[in-house]
Design a protein around this motif. Sequence first.
Motif, mmCIF file in Angstrom:
data_model
loop_
_atom_site.group_PDB
_atom_site.id
_atom_site.type_symbol
_atom_site.label_atom_id
_atom_site.label_comp_id
_atom_site.label_asym_id
_atom_site.label_seq_id
_atom_site.Cartn_x
_atom_site.Cartn_y
_atom_site.Cartn_z
ATOM 1 N N LEU A 1 -2.141 17.162 7.693
ATOM 2 C CA LEU A 1 -0.973 16.839 8.523
ATOM 3 C C LEU A 1 -1.013 15.410 9.032
ATOM 4 O O LEU A 1 0.022 14.790 9.222
ATOM 5 N N THR A 2 -2.225 14.896 9.320
ATOM 6 C CA THR A 2 -2.294 13.662 10.094
ATOM 7 C C THR A 2 -2.818 12.445 9.339
ATOM 8 O O THR A 2 -2.564 11.329 9.767
ATOM 9 N N LEU A 3 -3.566 12.634 8.229
ATOM 10 C CA LEU A 3 -4.140 11.458 7.557
ATOM 11 C C LEU A 3 -3.252 10.976 6.419
ATOM 12 O O LEU A 3 -2.654 11.770 5.697
ATOM 13 N N GLN A 4 -3.215 9.654 6.237
ATOM 14 C CA GLN A 4 -2.531 9.071 5.099
ATOM 15 C C GLN A 4 -3.375 9.315 3.838
ATOM 16 O O GLN A 4 -4.597 9.464 3.925
ATOM 17 N N PRO A 5 -2.722 9.336 2.645
ATOM 18 C CA PRO A 5 -3.436 9.687 1.411
ATOM 19 C C PRO A 5 -4.742 8.896 1.201
ATOM 20 O O PRO A 5 -5.765 9.488 0.881
ATOM 21 N N TYR B 1 -8.198 15.253 -11.646
ATOM 22 C CA TYR B 1 -6.894 15.901 -11.427
ATOM 23 C C TYR B 1 -7.009 17.030 -10.404
ATOM 24 O O TYR B 1 -6.060 17.346 -9.701
ATOM 25 N N LEU B 2 -8.214 17.644 -10.282
ATOM 26 C CA LEU B 2 -8.398 18.681 -9.262
ATOM 27 C C LEU B 2 -8.586 18.071 -7.882
ATOM 28 O O LEU B 2 -8.157 18.630 -6.880
ATOM 29 N N ILE B 3 -9.252 16.911 -7.822
ATOM 30 C CA ILE B 3 -9.383 16.212 -6.539
ATOM 31 C C ILE B 3 -7.988 15.833 -6.035
ATOM 32 O O ILE B 3 -7.663 16.001 -4.856
ATOM 33 N N ALA B 4 -7.149 15.337 -6.952
ATOM 34 C CA ALA B 4 -5.775 14.991 -6.576
ATOM 35 C C ALA B 4 -5.059 16.219 -6.010
ATOM 36 O O ALA B 4 -4.434 16.163 -4.945
ATOM 37 N N THR C 1 -0.460 13.314 -6.445
ATOM 38 C CA THR C 1 -0.341 13.374 -7.898
ATOM 39 C C THR C 1 -1.553 12.636 -8.483
ATOM 40 O O THR C 1 -2.128 11.756 -7.826
ATOM 41 N N PRO C 2 -1.953 12.984 -9.725
ATOM 42 C CA PRO C 2 -3.057 12.256 -10.360
ATOM 43 C C PRO C 2 -2.796 10.745 -10.388
ATOM 44 O O PRO C 2 -3.724 9.946 -10.221
ATOM 45 N N GLU C 3 -1.524 10.349 -10.548
ATOM 46 C CA GLU C 3 -1.181 8.928 -10.618
ATOM 47 C C GLU C 3 -1.439 8.233 -9.276
ATOM 48 O O GLU C 3 -1.988 7.129 -9.233
ATOM 49 N N SER C 4 -1.030 8.872 -8.161
ATOM 50 C CA SER C 4 -1.279 8.266 -6.846
ATOM 51 C C SER C 4 -2.772 8.120 -6.612
ATOM 52 O O SER C 4 -3.231 7.106 -6.083
ATOM 53 N N LEU C 5 -3.559 9.146 -6.999
ATOM 54 C CA LEU C 5 -5.005 9.066 -6.794
ATOM 55 C C LEU C 5 -5.592 7.910 -7.593
ATOM 56 O O LEU C 5 -6.440 7.161 -7.078
ATOM 57 N N SER C 6 -5.138 7.714 -8.830
ATOM 58 C CA SER C 6 -5.624 6.588 -9.650
ATOM 59 C C SER C 6 -5.328 5.260 -8.968
ATOM 60 O O SER C 6 -6.179 4.370 -8.911
ATOM 61 N N ARG C 7 -4.112 5.119 -8.428
ATOM 62 C CA ARG C 7 -3.753 3.873 -7.735
ATOM 63 C C ARG C 7 -4.666 3.647 -6.535
ATOM 64 O O ARG C 7 -5.150 2.533 -6.320
ATOM 65 N N PHE D 1 -12.898 12.353 2.055
ATOM 66 C CA PHE D 1 -13.419 13.333 1.100
ATOM 67 C C PHE D 1 -14.669 12.791 0.397
ATOM 68 O O PHE D 1 -15.697 13.474 0.310
ATOM 69 N N VAL D 2 -14.600 11.557 -0.081
ATOM 70 C CA VAL D 2 -15.735 10.967 -0.803
ATOM 71 C C VAL D 2 -16.925 10.767 0.136
ATOM 72 O O VAL D 2 -18.085 10.977 -0.239
ATOM 73 N N GLU D 3 -16.642 10.392 1.391
ATOM 74 C CA GLU D 3 -17.714 10.191 2.367
ATOM 75 C C GLU D 3 -18.416 11.486 2.738
ATOM 76 O O GLU D 3 -19.639 11.532 2.856
#
Lengths: 215, 215
Positions: A165-169, A190-193, A199-205, A176-178
Motif C-alpha cells: 500500500l505504501t512503498l513505491q515500486p 518474472y515471479l519476483i515481479a 510487470t516483468p518490464e517495470s522490474l527490468s527497468r 525485498f533484495v535487502e
Amino acid sequence: MVGRTNIETGKVTRETALAAFSYRLKTAVAPLVPCAAAMERLHRGARHRILSKGDHILRAGTVADEVFFVHQGLLRYYFNDPNDGGQERTGQFFDEGIVVTDAESFLARVPAKQNFEALETSSIIVLPRTVLNAGYDADHAIDRFGRLMLEEALVGSQRRASRLLTLQPEDRYRLFVETRPEIARRVPQYLIASYLGLTPESLSRIRRRIAGQVG
Amino acid sequence: MVGRTNIETGKVTRETALAAFSYRLKTAVAPLVPCAAAMERLHRGARHRILSKGDHILRAGTVADEVFFVHQGLLRYYFNDPNDGGQERTGQFFDEGIVVTDAESFLARVPAKQNFEALETSSIIVLPRTVLNAGYDADHAIDRFGRLMLEEALVGSQRRASRLLTLQPEDRYRLFVETRPEIARRVPQYLIASYLGLTPESLSRIRRRIAGQVG
C-alpha cells in the motif's frame, strides 16, 4: 540447523526431515521443553513428501487439512486474480524452516484460495490437523508453537499488505533484495515481479536503474 | 455473557469488566481450565478504562505494549492513506468480547500504523505485554487463549483482504449487513462507507437500490 542432505541425490529421509522439524519446534518454544510423548505422537502422525519443481502441495478450491514444514527447498503461493482476467499473482515465498498453509482454509475449514507450488525440489513434513490438534491438547509447548507460528504469519501478512500500500515500486524491490537476498537469487525474475505487483518490464527497468547507480 | 451494566450511568466497575474478560477466556480455551493463580495474576496486572466516544486507546506512531478486551461498547481502527492525501480509511470495527490491538506493533515492537478509537462510550480491559507474557509462561490455558485470538485475527484479516479484492461494492455491503447487523445499525454511514472502500455517495446509491428492490 541439523544435518543438511542433498535432495537431488535422494539422501533426504523422513528421519532427517523430522529431526529438522523437531529442532525448529524446540527452538521456537524455548525455554519450554516439549514432552517426549507429545513429540513422538507428532512424529508418528507426520508424513514426509519430496516435491519436484512445479509440484503442488495444495490447490485452490480444496480444504487445507494440513500444515507444511519446509525442511529443504522453496515454495510459493499464488492465486488467480478474478479482477484481472485470472492473472497469476504471487503471494509469498517460503524457504527452509517455515511452517505454512492456507491459514483461512485450515482454520475455518473453507476451500483454499491459494495454490502452493514447489519452485525447487523440496523436502516437506506434512502435519494433518488431527495430529496438530492432539498435540495442542497434550502439551503446552506444542500449543505455544502454534501461537508463535500464527504470530509470524499475522505480522508477515500485515507487513506485506502495508508495504504494497505504501512503498513505491523501486523501494519495494530494494527492500525485498535487502531482506530476502537468498530468495531474490533463487527465484526467476518474472515471479519476483509478480510478487512485487510489477510487470516483468517495470522490474527490468528498475534493475537497470539500480545497476546504473551502483556502476 | 456475564452481568451487563449501564456504562452511561457509571455502574461499570473493574470487577464486572474483569469478570467478562475471564468468562471470554475460559469459554475460548475449554476444555482446558486456566489455573486460579494464573487468572489472579492476569487480574492484578490488568487495568480498566472507560473511553468516551472519540477517545483513542492507541495512536499511530506509538508502540502498542497492550492488548485490549472490549467489555462493552464499540471501537474501530483507522489509518491515514499516504497514497490518497492522508484520507482516513476504516480498517475494522470491534464490539463486545473481542480482544484486539495493532498486531504488528505489539508483536514486532514497531510503531503502530493504526489508530484505535471509541465510537461509543466503551468499557475496556487493558492487558500489558509483560502481564500477558507472564500468563503464557505460567499456564497452558493462557497460551492457548493467545493462539485462538491470533487464529481469529489471521482469518479475519485474510478474509477481509480477499473480500475487498474480489467482491463488487453492492455485494460487500450486503455481506456486511448480513454478517454484522448490530454494527451496521450502530455505526454512522460515512464510516461504513470508509470500511467498505466506498464514497458516502456510492453507499447511498447502493442503499437506495436495495431499498427499491425490497419495496
